[in-house]
Scaffold this active site. Structure first.
Site, PDB file in Angstrom:
ATOM      1  N   ASP A  20     -18.776 -13.955  14.806  1.00  0.00           N
ATOM      2  CA  ASP A  20     -19.838 -14.335  13.882  1.00  0.00           C
ATOM      3  C   ASP A  20     -21.149 -13.725  14.375  1.00  0.00           C
ATOM      4  O   ASP A  20     -21.938 -14.360  15.067  1.00  0.00           O
ATOM      5  CB  ASP A  20     -19.936 -15.866  13.832  1.00  0.00           C
ATOM      6  CG  ASP A  20     -20.839 -16.365  12.712  1.00  0.00           C
ATOM      7  OD1 ASP A  20     -21.132 -15.586  11.790  1.00  0.00           O
ATOM      8  OD2 ASP A  20     -21.240 -17.535  12.757  1.00  0.00           O
ATOM      9  N   GLU A  93     -22.662 -10.615   2.816  1.00  0.00           N
ATOM     10  CA  GLU A  93     -23.197 -11.657   1.932  1.00  0.00           C
ATOM     11  C   GLU A  93     -24.011 -11.104   0.770  1.00  0.00           C
ATOM     12  O   GLU A  93     -24.852 -10.217   0.922  1.00  0.00           O
ATOM     13  CB  GLU A  93     -24.065 -12.620   2.741  1.00  0.00           C
ATOM     14  CG  GLU A  93     -24.417 -13.879   2.004  1.00  0.00           C
ATOM     15  CD  GLU A  93     -24.321 -15.108   2.906  1.00  0.00           C
ATOM     16  OE1 GLU A  93     -24.618 -16.205   2.417  1.00  0.00           O
ATOM     17  OE2 GLU A  93     -23.946 -14.978   4.078  1.00  0.00           O
ATOM     18  N   LYS A 129     -19.360 -12.557   0.639  1.00  0.00           N
ATOM     19  CA  LYS A 129     -19.762 -13.942   0.915  1.00  0.00           C
ATOM     20  C   LYS A 129     -20.652 -14.466  -0.211  1.00  0.00           C
ATOM     21  O   LYS A 129     -21.655 -13.858  -0.567  1.00  0.00           O
ATOM     22  CB  LYS A 129     -20.511 -14.026   2.244  1.00  0.00           C
ATOM     23  CG  LYS A 129     -19.630 -13.816   3.454  1.00  0.00           C
ATOM     24  CD  LYS A 129     -20.400 -13.978   4.755  1.00  0.00           C
ATOM     25  CE  LYS A 129     -20.628 -15.422   5.098  1.00  0.00           C
ATOM     26  NZ  LYS A 129     -21.242 -15.589   6.444  1.00  0.00           N
ATOM     27  N   THR A 153     -19.181 -19.497   1.408  1.00  0.00           N
ATOM     28  CA  THR A 153     -19.960 -19.963   2.545  1.00  0.00           C
ATOM     29  C   THR A 153     -20.876 -21.123   2.141  1.00  0.00           C
ATOM     30  O   THR A 153     -20.867 -21.559   0.986  1.00  0.00           O
ATOM     31  CB  THR A 153     -20.767 -18.796   3.142  1.00  0.00           C
ATOM     32  OG1 THR A 153     -21.379 -19.209   4.353  1.00  0.00           O
ATOM     33  CG2 THR A 153     -21.814 -18.289   2.176  1.00  0.00           C
ATOM     34  N   PHE A 175     -18.960 -25.342   7.297  1.00  0.00           N
ATOM     35  CA  PHE A 175     -19.950 -25.242   8.370  1.00  0.00           C
ATOM     36  C   PHE A 175     -19.917 -26.474   9.264  1.00  0.00           C
ATOM     37  O   PHE A 175     -20.561 -27.484   8.973  1.00  0.00           O
ATOM     38  CB  PHE A 175     -21.349 -25.062   7.770  1.00  0.00           C
ATOM     39  CG  PHE A 175     -21.691 -23.641   7.421  1.00  0.00           C
ATOM     40  CD1 PHE A 175     -20.705 -22.703   7.169  1.00  0.00           C
ATOM     41  CD2 PHE A 175     -23.009 -23.240   7.336  1.00  0.00           C
ATOM     42  CE1 PHE A 175     -21.013 -21.394   6.850  1.00  0.00           C
ATOM     43  CE2 PHE A 175     -23.331 -21.929   7.017  1.00  0.00           C
ATOM     44  CZ  PHE A 175     -22.337 -21.000   6.779  1.00  0.00           C
TER      45      PHE A 175
END
Length: 322
Positions: A20, A93, A129, A153, A175
């Site tokens: 990540d 993203e 994303k 996400t 998350f």
């Protein structure tokens, strides 16, 4: 498992490990299968001196391009470098400012895929994303139907996860750390690592609930725990489909030889859901919005996450305008 093997090596026997970060130079030592990025990570990397040549090369290749348009090329440039390191996929993203606009989200996703494909990258190696809003999930359904895979996400609740599964999204990223942060703030002095950590960590239990829901109802969407605050959260989710981990926590796992056991098992799904009295959720738009609205933590963290990604995207644009 041999106790002399690192915790990271042991974890990889149960779970696909994903890096990540936008710092692709650091990820090499951990040999992850995939990698994820977001506007905040790319902004951080773009400000580092060792990536200035990459940023400058993109700017030089597109003279006169507006910073807002140039961001897509920067995201893809970092993604291309990451794909030279990981054998699997990279997540890129879509602009968070489009989180409530399905049509614009689909158009932006297709543009990013087109940029990758212009460099000879198969779209199967790209995950787009999208925020876990109703509009983002609707965009994912449309994109997946065209063979463009999505990583959903800013996901904080079971209803978001269930809706993503119904949309056939390729992957979700619940998350963990941000869920825990919220509960820790709310509990304040009543929070105790002994009582609220480990297997009882709110972020951990949220992912476990999603895992059991997916496995019980035969949902094919992959689950990738994300946003970890410590290695305990990570190890409590050993057995999850994927886990995306920062370089700092990857380094901790690599230097540890603690014994790692499998914590998530699809065979326990029915029993776990029965214990929590969880049944199939109603997932039309009105029910989705009501269930999300009634979850204060998910509502607040989703809104906060979108705001912060918007801020960092604007900072990246300002950096490129210099």
């Amino acid at each position: 498992m041999n106790s002399t093997a690192s915790a990271l090596t042991q974890l990889k026997t149960f779970t696909t490990v994903v890096a990540d970060t936008g710092d692709f130079e650091r990820m090499k030592e951990f040999a992850p299968q995939d990698a994820t990025t977001n506007p905040s990570l790319i902004l951080k990397a773009a400000q580092q001196s060792n990536y200035q040549s990459l940023v400058n090369a993109v700017k030089a290749a597109h003279p006169g391009m507006k910073p807002g348009d140039l961001v897509d090329y920067i995201l893809v440039a970092f993604g291309l470098e990451i794909l030279k390191i990981v054998p699997g996929r990279v997540s890129t993203e879509v602009d968070a400012r489009l989180s409530f606009d399905t049509k614009a989200t689909v158009a932006k996703a297709k543009h990013l895929i087109k940029l990758y494909e212009s460099h000879g990258i198969d779209r199967k190696r790209i995950l787009i994303k999208l925020a876990g809003t109703w509009e983002g999930i609707a965009a994912a359904k449309e994109l997946e139907a065209e063979g463009i895979h999505c990583n959903m996400t800013l996901l904080f609740s079971l209803v978001q996860a269930a809706a993503c599964g119904a949309a056939n999204a390729k992957l979700i990223s619940p998350f963990v750390g941000r869920i825990t942060d919220w509960h820790k703030t709310k509990l304040a002095s009543n929070w105790s690592d002994a009582n609220n950590g480990g297997a009882n960590d709110p972020g951990v239990t949220s992912v476990k609930r999603i895992f059991h829901y997916y496995k019980h109802f035969g949902i094919a969407t992959e689950i990738m725990g994300a946003s970890f605050r410590n290695t305990s959260q990570i190890l409590e989710l050993a057995g999850c489909d994927l886990l995306t981990i920062s370089p700092e926590l990857l380094a901790e796992l690599q230097s540890s030889n603690a014994t790692v056991g499998k914590k998530l098992d699809a065979g326990n799904a029915q029993q776990a859901l029965s214990a929590e009295n969880i049944t199939a959720l109603k997932l039309d738009e009105s029910n989705f919005r009501l269930q999300l609205n009634n979850d204060a933590m998910a509502t607040e963290k989703l809104a906060e996450g979108i705001r912060n990604f918007c801020i960092d995207t604007e900072k990246l644009e300002a950096l490129l305008a210099q």
